[in-house]
Design an enzyme around this catalytic site. Structure first.
Site, PDB file in Angstrom:
ATOM      1  N   ASN A 101     -13.506   4.898  16.286  1.00  0.00           N
ATOM      2  CA  ASN A 101     -13.891   4.357  14.944  1.00  0.00           C
ATOM      3  C   ASN A 101     -14.944   4.582  14.448  1.00  0.00           C
TER       4      ASN A 101
ATOM      5  N   ARG B  93     -10.063  -6.684  19.591  1.00  0.00           N
ATOM      6  CA  ARG B  93      -9.069  -6.889  19.126  1.00  0.00           C
ATOM      7  C   ARG B  93      -7.951  -7.341  21.087  1.00  0.00           C
TER       8      ARG B  93
ATOM      9  N   ASP C 237      13.282 -11.815  -1.228  1.00  0.00           N
ATOM     10  CA  ASP C 237      12.723 -11.766   0.521  1.00  0.00           C
ATOM     11  C   ASP C 237      13.824 -10.742   0.374  1.00  0.00           C
TER      12      ASP C 237
ATOM     13  N   HIS D 105      -5.712  -4.192  22.500  1.00  0.00           N
ATOM     14  CA  HIS D 105      -6.860  -3.197  21.364  1.00  0.00           C
ATOM     15  C   HIS D 105      -5.777  -1.491  22.021  1.00  0.00           C
TER      16      HIS D 105
ATOM     17  N   ASP E 164      10.413  -6.557  -3.689  1.00  0.00           N
ATOM     18  CA  ASP E 164       9.619  -7.446  -2.608  1.00  0.00           C
ATOM     19  C   ASP E 164       9.225  -8.539  -3.102  1.00  0.00           C
TER      20      ASP E 164
ATOM     21  N   ASN F  87      -1.862   6.241  11.678  1.00  0.00           N
ATOM     22  CA  ASN F  87      -2.505   5.562  10.208  1.00  0.00           C
ATOM     23  C   ASN F  87      -2.662   5.921   8.857  1.00  0.00           C
TER      24      ASN F  87
ATOM     25  N   SER G 213       2.141  -6.117   7.855  1.00  0.00           N
ATOM     26  CA  SER G 213       1.816  -4.861   8.422  1.00  0.00           C
ATOM     27  C   SER G 213       0.324  -4.572   9.453  1.00  0.00           C
TER      28      SER G 213
ATOM     29  N   ASP H 227       3.942   4.328  14.589  1.00  0.00           N
ATOM     30  CA  ASP H 227       3.972   5.122  16.197  1.00  0.00           C
ATOM     31  C   ASP H 227       3.311   3.887  17.176  1.00  0.00           C
ATOM     32  N   GLU H 228       2.636   2.435  16.641  1.00  0.00           N
ATOM     33  CA  GLU H 228       2.354   2.172  16.947  1.00  0.00           C
ATOM     34  C   GLU H 228       3.689   1.546  18.349  1.00  0.00           C
TER      35      GLU H 228
ATOM     36  N   PHE I  78       0.429  -0.978  -0.189  1.00  0.00           N
ATOM     37  CA  PHE I  78       0.217  -0.320  -0.283  1.00  0.00           C
ATOM     38  C   PHE I  78       0.909   1.238  -0.068  1.00  0.00           C
TER      39      PHE I  78
ATOM     40  N   LYS J 240       7.765  -3.822  14.924  1.00  0.00           N
ATOM     41  CA  LYS J 240       8.871  -2.724  14.620  1.00  0.00           C
ATOM     42  C   LYS J 240       9.753  -2.740  15.321  1.00  0.00           C
TER      43      LYS J 240
HETATM   44  P1  NAD Z   1       1.394  -3.646   3.857  1.00  0.00           P
HETATM   45  O1  NAD Z   1       0.977  -4.938   4.315  1.00  0.00           O
HETATM   46  O2  NAD Z   1       0.408  -3.058   2.701  1.00  0.00           O
HETATM   47  O3  NAD Z   1       2.822  -4.325   1.999  1.00  0.00           O
HETATM   48  C1  NAD Z   1       3.724  -4.702   2.604  1.00  0.00           C
HETATM   49  C2  NAD Z   1       5.201  -4.949   1.692  1.00  0.00           C
HETATM   50  O4  NAD Z   1       6.218  -5.556   1.988  1.00  0.00           O
HETATM   51  C3  NAD Z   1       3.889  -5.690   0.772  1.00  0.00           C
HETATM   52  O5  NAD Z   1       3.910  -5.557  -1.101  1.00  0.00           O
HETATM   53  C4  NAD Z   1       4.389  -7.386   0.886  1.00  0.00           C
HETATM   54  O6  NAD Z   1       5.006  -7.936  -0.456  1.00  0.00           O
HETATM   55  C5  NAD Z   1       6.072  -6.996   1.251  1.00  0.00           C
HETATM   56  N1  NAD Z   1       6.865  -7.481   2.128  1.00  0.00           N
HETATM   57  C6  NAD Z   1       6.924  -8.722   2.935  1.00  0.00           C
HETATM   58  N2  NAD Z   1       7.448  -9.401   3.589  1.00  0.00           N
HETATM   59  C7  NAD Z   1       8.645  -9.070   2.445  1.00  0.00           C
HETATM   60  C8  NAD Z   1      10.131  -9.691   2.452  1.00  0.00           C
HETATM   61  N3  NAD Z   1      10.029 -10.497   4.071  1.00  0.00           N
HETATM   62  N4  NAD Z   1      10.275  -9.385   1.497  1.00  0.00           N
HETATM   63  C9  NAD Z   1      10.096  -8.399   0.361  1.00  0.00           C
HETATM   64  N5  NAD Z   1       9.056  -7.837   0.570  1.00  0.00           N
HETATM   65  C10 NAD Z   1       8.619  -8.144   1.862  1.00  0.00           C
HETATM   66  O7  NAD Z   1       2.074  -2.600   4.490  1.00  0.00           O
HETATM   67  P2  NAD Z   1       1.746  -1.063   4.412  1.00  0.00           P
HETATM   68  O8  NAD Z   1       0.356  -1.187   5.227  1.00  0.00           O
HETATM   69  O9  NAD Z   1       2.395  -0.559   3.045  1.00  0.00           O
HETATM   70  O10 NAD Z   1       3.107  -0.713   5.609  1.00  0.00           O
HETATM   71  C11 NAD Z   1       3.935  -0.405   4.934  1.00  0.00           C
HETATM   72  C12 NAD Z   1       5.318   0.199   5.720  1.00  0.00           C
HETATM   73  O11 NAD Z   1       4.441   1.289   6.565  1.00  0.00           O
HETATM   74  C13 NAD Z   1       4.978  -0.985   6.864  1.00  0.00           C
HETATM   75  O12 NAD Z   1       6.553  -0.969   7.460  1.00  0.00           O
HETATM   76  C14 NAD Z   1       4.478  -0.331   8.223  1.00  0.00           C
HETATM   77  O13 NAD Z   1       4.684  -1.451   9.281  1.00  0.00           O
HETATM   78  C15 NAD Z   1       4.517   1.081   8.297  1.00  0.00           C
HETATM   79  N6  NAD Z   1       3.409   1.730   7.941  1.00  0.00           N
HETATM   80  C16 NAD Z   1       1.990   1.379   7.475  1.00  0.00           C
HETATM   81  C17 NAD Z   1       0.790   2.412   8.059  1.00  0.00           C
HETATM   82  C18 NAD Z   1      -0.573   1.393   7.758  1.00  0.00           C
HETATM   83  O14 NAD Z   1      -1.373   2.415   8.116  1.00  0.00           O
HETATM   84  N7  NAD Z   1      -0.883   1.238   7.172  1.00  0.00           N
HETATM   85  C19 NAD Z   1       1.245   3.409   9.341  1.00  0.00           C
HETATM   86  C20 NAD Z   1       2.863   3.464   9.542  1.00  0.00           C
HETATM   87  C21 NAD Z   1       3.450   2.940   9.337  1.00  0.00           C
HETATM   88  O1  DAU Z   2      -1.038   3.928  13.658  1.00  0.00           O
HETATM   89  C1  DAU Z   2      -0.288   2.836  11.892  1.00  0.00           C
HETATM   90  C2  DAU Z   2      -0.470   1.442  12.119  1.00  0.00           C
HETATM   91  O2  DAU Z   2      -1.531   1.653  11.820  1.00  0.00           O
HETATM   92  C3  DAU Z   2       0.328   0.682  11.272  1.00  0.00           C
HETATM   93  O3  DAU Z   2       1.848   0.289  11.754  1.00  0.00           O
HETATM   94  C4  DAU Z   2      -0.173  -0.546  10.608  1.00  0.00           C
HETATM   95  O4  DAU Z   2       0.237  -1.267   9.742  1.00  0.00           O
HETATM   96  C5  DAU Z   2      -1.962  -0.708  10.640  1.00  0.00           C
HETATM   97  O5  DAU Z   2      -2.214  -1.695   9.267  1.00  0.00           O
HETATM   98  C6  DAU Z   2      -2.522   0.709  11.532  1.00  0.00           C
HETATM   99  O6  DAU Z   2      -2.585  -0.340  12.401  1.00  0.00           O
HETATM  100  P1  DAU Z   2      -4.250  -0.018  12.702  1.00  0.00           P
HETATM  101  O7  DAU Z   2      -4.467  -1.304  14.038  1.00  0.00           O
HETATM  102  O8  DAU Z   2      -5.282   0.720  13.555  1.00  0.00           O
HETATM  103  O9  DAU Z   2      -4.813  -0.962  11.592  1.00  0.00           O
HETATM  104  P2  DAU Z   2      -6.384  -1.438  11.419  1.00  0.00           P
HETATM  105  O10 DAU Z   2      -7.160  -1.004  10.223  1.00  0.00           O
HETATM  106  O11 DAU Z   2      -6.689  -3.095  11.033  1.00  0.00           O
HETATM  107  O12 DAU Z   2      -7.684  -0.838  12.271  1.00  0.00           O
HETATM  108  C7  DAU Z   2      -7.439   0.751  13.044  1.00  0.00           C
HETATM  109  C8  DAU Z   2      -8.729   0.359  14.439  1.00  0.00           C
HETATM  110  O13 DAU Z   2      -9.772   0.208  13.728  1.00  0.00           O
HETATM  111  C9  DAU Z   2      -8.897  -0.607  14.779  1.00  0.00           C
HETATM  112  O14 DAU Z   2      -8.811   0.173  17.043  1.00  0.00           O
HETATM  113  C10 DAU Z   2      -9.534  -1.690  14.688  1.00  0.00           C
HETATM  114  C11 DAU Z   2     -10.605  -1.096  14.479  1.00  0.00           C
HETATM  115  N1  DAU Z   2     -11.176  -2.240  13.240  1.00  0.00           N
HETATM  116  C12 DAU Z   2     -10.273  -2.909  12.239  1.00  0.00           C
HETATM  117  C13 DAU Z   2     -11.049  -3.443  11.419  1.00  0.00           C
HETATM  118  C14 DAU Z   2     -10.198  -4.690  10.000  1.00  0.00           C
HETATM  119  C15 DAU Z   2     -12.258  -2.250  13.187  1.00  0.00           C
HETATM  120  O15 DAU Z   2     -13.136  -1.519  14.543  1.00  0.00           O
HETATM  121  N2  DAU Z   2     -12.874  -3.438  12.676  1.00  0.00           N
HETATM  122  C16 DAU Z   2     -12.656  -4.031  11.533  1.00  0.00           C
HETATM  123  O16 DAU Z   2     -12.850  -4.783  10.472  1.00  0.00           O
END
Ligand code: NAD
Ligand code: DAU
Length: 363
Positions: free
Chosen positions: A267, A299, A68, A302, A39, A197, A94, A144-145, A15, A172
């Site tokens: 939420n 969760r 990998d 949570h 990737d 997030n 993630s 931030d987690e 993403f 992380k």
């Molecule tokens: P994602 O799960 O959408 O994507 C992760 C990607 O990493 C995928 O393309 C997957 O194929 C690749 N990957 C996984 N394991 C691998 C490996 N061993 N070798 C090579 N590639 C590999 O994740 P995202 O939501 O895009 O998050 C990206 C980064 O940002 C992560 O480090 C996550 O901790 C951090 N982050 C995410 C959020 C969020 O809200 N999504 C917020 C803060 C930080």
């Molecule tokens: O804060 C940054 C983090 O945000 C990243 O490091 C993570 O990779 C990313 O997945 C995200 O983590 P969260 O656990 O906060 O995101 P998620 O979308 O899973 O959930 C957001 C909130 O919504 C959380 O409080 C759980 C709740 N939730 C989630 C799902 C999937 C629900 O209530 N219902 C749901 O079906």
């Protein structure tokens, strides 16, 4: 201003990585270098997300490498083949819920994988006399987690103590510590960003916002964990990409930067806003969508509330969030409505099966 030439983006098919690559190839002025997207294409990675850019820049400014991060020989060869001078390390497992059901992959990729990548960079960037090059950068993308859970007030700063509470956030946090250890011990030039997030296009629909949008379109229940009053600080993914780009260019070596949306939502309140928006844009009945809200079991562990103090990146690097929440959320919904083919591609994996299992277990 740092000169960036050959940037290795790990996890670029996921993403945020996808949005970051789109941002630097299409929306930045002054970058004429090359992007190497490394990737392994887990369930969360989709090469199709960058198909159009592959067509436009492939073999010249954009390269995809299937590997990998933990495979030392493969990663070393990629560093050498592309003469990497900058790493932006997104690759990770993630999703918090998956880390609760199966933590092992999180330790393997987020901890051991990050270690392998750091060590490969350190070896590759060592000069003849043994010293490490200082004109290179390893930027680690964190969350931030790692800081744990907040009460009703306050916000995480870069000085907040680490207090991770899920296998995901613990993995992380471990990675962050390794990155800093490589800086202090070996002199590896590093920066770290800890972001809140993200939401936006190309997010895998196991996360709250895209899962809710797709479930609305498919007439499925809208699961809300616990009492629905957990708070997250939401940031549009392109604002995150811009922040990372600024850190790559101007961030101080050895520093951490918090990135957040200053945009806290319970939420359940966010879900109600999303329902009204999807109902309007997709001509669905908002009453019926509201009726689909289903409270499910919480969760485990949570985190209650996240909030980010991003004064440092604003003050030092001049970053700020550009899009308003309504507008950016609207763009996100529009994107999911306009891209059924991407969603169908995702469905061939374990997406729907996993979501349904997760939902059944919580009912
Ligand atoms: P994602 O799960 O959408 O994507 C992760 C990607 O990493 C995928 O393309 C997957 O194929 C690749 N990957 C996984 N394991 C691998 C490996 N061993 N070798 C090579 N590639 C590999 O994740 P995202 O939501 O895009 O998050 C990206 C980064 O940002 C992560 O480090 C996550 O901790 C951090 N982050 C995410 C959020 C969020 O809200 N999504 C917020 C803060 C930080
Ligand atoms: O804060 C940054 C983090 O945000 C990243 O490091 C993570 O990779 C990313 O997945 C995200 O983590 P969260 O656990 O906060 O995101 P998620 O979308 O899973 O959930 C957001 C909130 O919504 C959380 O409080 C759980 C709740 N939730 C989630 C799902 C999937 C629900 O209530 N219902 C749901 O079906």
């Amino acid at each position: 201003m740092r000169r960036l030439q050959n940037i290795l983006v790990t996890g670029g098919a996921g993403f945020i990585g996808t949005n970051f690559i789109r941002f630097i190839l299409e929306k930045t002025a002054g970058f004429s270098g090359r992007i190497v997207n490394l990737d392994i294409l887990t369930y969360a990675g989709n090469r199709e997300s960058l198909e159009d850019l592959e067509g436009r820049y492939g073999g010249e400014r954009y390269f995809f490498e299937y590997a990998d991060i933990g495979d030392r020989a493969a990663v070393e060869a990629i560093f050498e083949r592309h003469r990497i001078d900058t790493v932006v390390h997104f690759a990770a497992e993630s999703h918090v819920d998956r880390s609760i059901l199966g933590p092992e992959a999180f330790i393997r990729t987020n901890v051991t994988g990050t270690f392998a990548l750091l060590d490969t960079a350190r070896n590759y960037w060592r000069e003849a006399g043994g010293a490490l090059r200082q004109d290179v950068l390893f930027h680690h993308i964190s969350t931030d987690e790692v800081y744990g859970s907040l009460g009703e007030t306050g916000a995480f700063t870069e000085e907040s103590a680490y207090d991770p509470r899920s296998p995901y956030s613990a993995s992380k946090a471990a990675a962050d510590h390794l990155v800093m250890a490589y800086h202090h011990t070996y002199g590896l030039p590093v920066t770290i960003s800890n972001c809140s997030n993200n939401y936006g296009p190309y997010q895998f629909p196991e996360k709250f916002i895209p899962l809710s949008i797709l479930n609305m379109l498919e007439g499925k229940p809208l699961p809300v964990y616990g009492d629905g009053r957990n708070i997250r600080d939401w940031l549009y993914v392109e604002d995150h990409a811009r922040a990372v780009w600024l850190i790559l260019q101007k961030g101080r070596i050895g520093e951490k930067y918090n990135i957040g949306g200053e945009n806290e939502w319970e939420n359940i309140k966010l879900l109600r806003v999303l329902i009204d928006m999807v109902a309007r844009k997709a001509s669905l009945d908002p009453e019926k969508l509201r009726g689909a809200i289903t409270y499910v079991s919480d969760r485990p562990g949570h985190d209650r509330r996240y909030a980010i103090d991003c004064a440092k990146i604003k003050g030092e690097l001049g970053w700020k969030r550009e899009l308003g929440f309504e507008e950016a959320l609207g763009r996100t919904v529009d994107w999911y409505l306009a891209n059924p083919r991407w969603i169908d591609g995702i469905r061939t994996g374990d997406y729907r099966k996993w979501i349904e299992k997760n939902y059944e277990e919580r009912r």
